[in-house]
Each structure stands twice: as C-alpha cells, then as structure tokens.
Enzyme design. Structure first.
Site, short mmCIF file in Angstrom:
data_model
loop_
_atom_site.label_atom_id
_atom_site.label_comp_id
_atom_site.label_asym_id
_atom_site.label_seq_id
_atom_site.Cartn_x
_atom_site.Cartn_y
_atom_site.Cartn_z
N GLU A 1 0.85 -1.19 0.00
CA GLU A 1 0.00 0.00 0.00
C GLU A 1 0.89 1.24 0.00
OE1 GLU A 1 -3.22 0.28 2.74
OE2 GLU A 1 -3.91 -1.78 2.37
N HIS B 1 -4.45 6.63 0.04
CA HIS B 1 -3.73 5.36 0.11
C HIS B 1 -4.25 4.43 -0.96
CE1 HIS B 1 -7.16 4.06 2.64
NE2 HIS B 1 -6.77 2.81 2.47
N HIS C 1 -5.20 0.48 -2.43
CA HIS C 1 -5.68 -0.86 -2.08
C HIS C 1 -5.19 -1.83 -3.16
CE1 HIS C 1 -9.33 0.12 0.77
NE2 HIS C 1 -8.15 0.36 1.31
N ASP D 1 -9.93 0.78 7.82
CA ASP D 1 -9.94 2.22 7.52
C ASP D 1 -10.91 2.96 8.43
OD1 ASP D 1 -8.06 2.13 5.45
OD2 ASP D 1 -9.60 1.64 3.96
#
Lengths: 97, 154
Positions: free
Chosen positions: B22, B83, B85, B96
């Site tokens: 990530e 971010h 995935h 999250d």
C-alpha cells in the site's frame, strides 16, 4: 488571573477542526499542564470535545499532542507541564488497511 | 473534493509504484468557503507499517507535522490523505473505519489491480464516526486550476 502558575500557550488546530474554532488555525489556551490546556480548549470550543476524546474521557488513540517539538507520550503525558509561549499541537496519526 | 487530473494521476502513479504494497500520502490544498476540500498537490510518504504493508498503511505524527509545515510554507494546509488498495476495491475497509481520524478530511483510495491503477474514490468520515460517506470528485480544467494560486481564494 485565577492562578499565577497558569501559562498562556498557543494551540495549533488541524484543518478540519477549525470549523469548531471559528476558522482559526491557532487559538490561545492556558493552564499548568497539557491536560489543563486541553480542558480549557474544549470548555471554550465545545464541539472539539468529541473529536479529541472518547466517551470515557481519554484522548482518542490517533490524537497526538506535542509541546513545541516534543510528543507528550515521551514526556509526562497529559501531566506534561507547559510554559508561557509554548506551542501545543494536535497532530493525528493516520493508519488503515 | 475539487482537484485536477494531474493530482489524480499522481495518486495513481504512487499507488502503482508502491504495488504490491500500500502506498500513502497527504492531500494538500485549501478549504473553500463552502467547506469543500480543494486539493492542489500531494505529498507521498513512506508507508511506516513494519509488517503486512500489502494490507495496511501507517503515517506517523512526525510525518504529519513535516507535511503541515511544508503545506504552510506553500500557503496550503493538509486537507486529507490518500492510500492504495492493492488488488482490492477502492472502498474504505473496516480497518480504515476503525483507524479513521477527524471528520472533514478527504480520504482518497485508489485500487491497484495487478500493478495497474483502476478505480479512484474519495470519502469523508461521518460526523458521528459511524461510516465513511462518498465524496464527489470534481475535476477542474488546468486553466481553472491555475487561477487558484497558492491558498488564494479564486
């Protein structure tokens, strides 16, 4: 002045919480310790409280407090003393999956 | 959120470069008078998680302070985070939500499938912290964006 030991400090507010501090990026607060400073802060700006604290009154896990360049976790935590002119910063740590 | 295609491309590029881990970073910009986040730049940071970086990310408070100082030097603020995935949909995970910070930040998530960025979405935490709410992404033309200036209200 209620207490001659009380120091006036500047508190830096993260961007999304400024809607609760009349748009101000920094506000003044006072106290002898970080705990005092934050207590006075949420007394004055009540909507900050649920953002900074959980229902049982502890600081949320992602909320970090700095006095100048020092993380209070490595000092005396909420009992860390403050001096006049210190800058107290509310700093989130970010995580997820 | 309001932003440009250049910003979105930079987020996709970072997600692809971090794959299969990530990638993460800061959204920099300003808040409009009607409280929308206007993202003008990004600041990638290292994923500080020490393990399972394929499924988790972490940004330290020291990273945040450096980003905020850099933003302020440019007349901007930290107004959110992004971010990636890897091989997972561009929707907030349970982690999250559990780790979410303050309502008002924009959280951008880019899905990276087999090393290639696909869906890109934006979210904000509900005021009661119970869920993430979808945020529309308004892409402005570079000519409009150039009128923003650094922190100036257009």
């Amino acid at each position: 002045m209620a207490n001659t030991q009380t120091a006036t400090v500047t508190v830096r507010i993260p961007t999304p919480l400024r809607s609760y501090t009349d748009g101000q990026a920094t506000v003044e607060s006072n106290g002898e310790t970080v705990k005092d400073v934050l207590t006075h802060l949420v007394d004055r700006y009540g909507d900050l409280k649920s953002n900074l604290y959980t229902d049982d009154g502890t600081l949320r896990q992602f909320v970090n407090i700095y006095v100048n360049d020092d993380d209070i976790r490595y000092k005396d935590g909420p009992d860390t003393p403050v001096s006049a002119g210190d800058e107290v910063s509310i700093v989130p740590s970010i995580a997820g999956g | 959120m309001l932003t440009t295609s250049a910003v979105l491309d930079a987020i996709r590029d970072h997600g692809e470069n971090a794959y299969p881990e990530e990638g993460c970073g800061f959204l920099m910009g300003t808040v409009t008078d009607d409280c929308a986040n206007r993202v003008t730049d990004i600041r990638p940071v290292a994923n500080r998680k020490t393990e399972n970086r394929e499924r988790r990310y972490e940004i330290t408070p020291d990273d945040y302070r450096e980003a905020q100082n850099a933003a302020e030097a440019a007349g901007l603020d930290v107004i959110g985070f992004f971010h990636s995935h890897p091989d997972h949909p561009a929707r907030p995970s349970e982690t999250d939500l559990r780790e979410a910070t303050f309502p008002g930040y924009t959280y951008v998530i880019v899905s990276v499938a087999n090393g290639e960025a696909t869906d890109l979405t934006a979210w904000s935490l509900a005021v009661d912290r119970s869920s993430f709410e979808s945020e529309e992404i308004h892409v402005l033309k570079p000519t409009d964006a150039s009128a923003w200036g650094n922190g100036a209200t257009a």
